[in-house]
Design an enzyme around this catalytic site. Structure first.
Site, PDB file in Angstrom:
ATOM      1  N   THR A   4     -68.636 -12.101  22.729  1.00 23.83           N
ATOM      2  CA  THR A   4     -69.407 -11.425  23.778  1.00 23.83           C
ATOM      3  C   THR A   4     -69.670  -9.958  23.463  1.00 23.83           C
ATOM      4  O   THR A   4     -69.024  -9.346  22.618  1.00 23.83           O
ATOM      5  CB  THR A   4     -68.672 -11.508  25.128  1.00 23.83           C
ATOM      6  OG1 THR A   4     -67.437 -10.801  25.034  1.00 23.83           O
ATOM      7  CG2 THR A   4     -68.412 -12.955  25.532  1.00 23.83           C
ATOM      8  N   ASP A   5     -70.611  -9.406  24.227  1.00 23.97           N
ATOM      9  CA  ASP A   5     -70.878  -7.972  24.161  1.00 23.97           C
ATOM     10  C   ASP A   5     -70.014  -7.267  25.209  1.00 23.97           C
ATOM     11  O   ASP A   5     -69.149  -7.901  25.842  1.00 23.97           O
ATOM     12  CB  ASP A   5     -72.368  -7.689  24.362  1.00 23.97           C
ATOM     13  CG  ASP A   5     -72.904  -8.154  25.710  1.00 23.97           C
ATOM     14  OD1 ASP A   5     -72.106  -8.406  26.649  1.00 23.97           O
ATOM     15  OD2 ASP A   5     -74.142  -8.272  25.831  1.00 23.97           O
ATOM     16  N   ALA A   6     -70.246  -6.018  25.424  1.00 25.24           N
ATOM     17  CA  ALA A   6     -69.421  -5.232  26.362  1.00 25.24           C
ATOM     18  C   ALA A   6     -69.516  -5.739  27.793  1.00 25.24           C
ATOM     19  O   ALA A   6     -68.622  -5.504  28.597  1.00 25.24           O
ATOM     20  CB  ALA A   6     -69.826  -3.760  26.307  1.00 25.24           C
ATOM     21  N   GLY A   7     -70.574  -6.477  28.116  1.00 17.06           N
ATOM     22  CA  GLY A   7     -70.753  -7.000  29.464  1.00 17.06           C
ATOM     23  C   GLY A   7     -70.205  -8.405  29.660  1.00 17.06           C
ATOM     24  O   GLY A   7     -70.388  -8.993  30.717  1.00 17.06           O
ATOM     25  N   VAL A  52     -71.207 -11.055  28.057  1.00 15.33           N
ATOM     26  CA  VAL A  52     -72.261 -12.036  27.788  1.00 15.33           C
ATOM     27  C   VAL A  52     -72.259 -12.320  26.291  1.00 15.33           C
ATOM     28  O   VAL A  52     -72.103 -11.419  25.472  1.00 15.33           O
ATOM     29  CB  VAL A  52     -73.637 -11.482  28.232  1.00 15.33           C
ATOM     30  CG1 VAL A  52     -74.769 -12.399  27.820  1.00 15.33           C
ATOM     31  CG2 VAL A  52     -73.648 -11.256  29.736  1.00 15.33           C
TER      32      VAL A  52
END
Length: 173
Positions: free
Chosen positions: A40-43, A45
């Protein structure tokens, strides 16, 4: 593929989650996986490039299920598959902790190239779909025919029949 794949679970083996139930007699291959933090990314997602990596894992698992030994072919100089094209359409986000199933079907199986359709599902939600074209090449990097046994393995998996040179669109023999 427009219908939702049958439910497939992730089975714990020695404390590790591994795919189970990945062989299907309906002409599709199901590869389940779980979304981890590093996907995932920082969010939270899933990062877009990870779908391509997941599709690759599912294709590699499909080859194993079909009895195609890529390592042996590479070692003995027979050749290997290489990706020629990838097209991915993103439809909905996968998130940390999700269980995702990659469904693979064959669209075309030729003597040198295969076109596969792959879809990522979370339950009944289609997350992404892609078309991947792979070609069989020798150590010199030039296209060559897939081993006959591999073509036959794809024929048993796929409702799509191998393309004959007379019926092949240009570049798909």
């Amino acid at each position: 593929m427009t219908s939702v794949p049958p439910l497939t679970s992730l089975a714990p083996v020695n404390g590790t989650i591994v795919p189970s139930g990945n062989e299907d007699t309906s002409g599709s291959h199901h590869y389940p996986l779980r979304v981890y933090y590093d996907d995932t990314d920082a969010g939270g997602v899933v990062y877009h490039a990870n779908y391509v990596a997941w599709f690759e894992r599912a294709r590699s698992d499909l080859l194993e299920v079909l009895g195609i030994d890529q390592s042996a072919a590479l070692e003995d100089g027979s050749g290997l598959y290489t990706v020629a094209e990838v097209h991915v359409r993103y439809l909905a986000p996968a998130r940390l902790g999700d269980t995702v199933i990659i469904v693979t079907t064959a669209q075309q199986v030729g003597k040198v190239r295969c076109t596969l359709h792959q879809t990522a599902w979370r339950g009944e939600t289609k997350l992404a779909e892609g078309v991947v074209k792979v070609g069989f090449i020798g150590r010199d990097g030039r296209p060559r025919r897939q081993p006959e046994a591999w073509q036959q393995a794809f024929a048993t998996f796929s409702p799509v029949h191998p393309i004959t040179p007379a019926s092949a669109p240009e570049g798909h023999e």
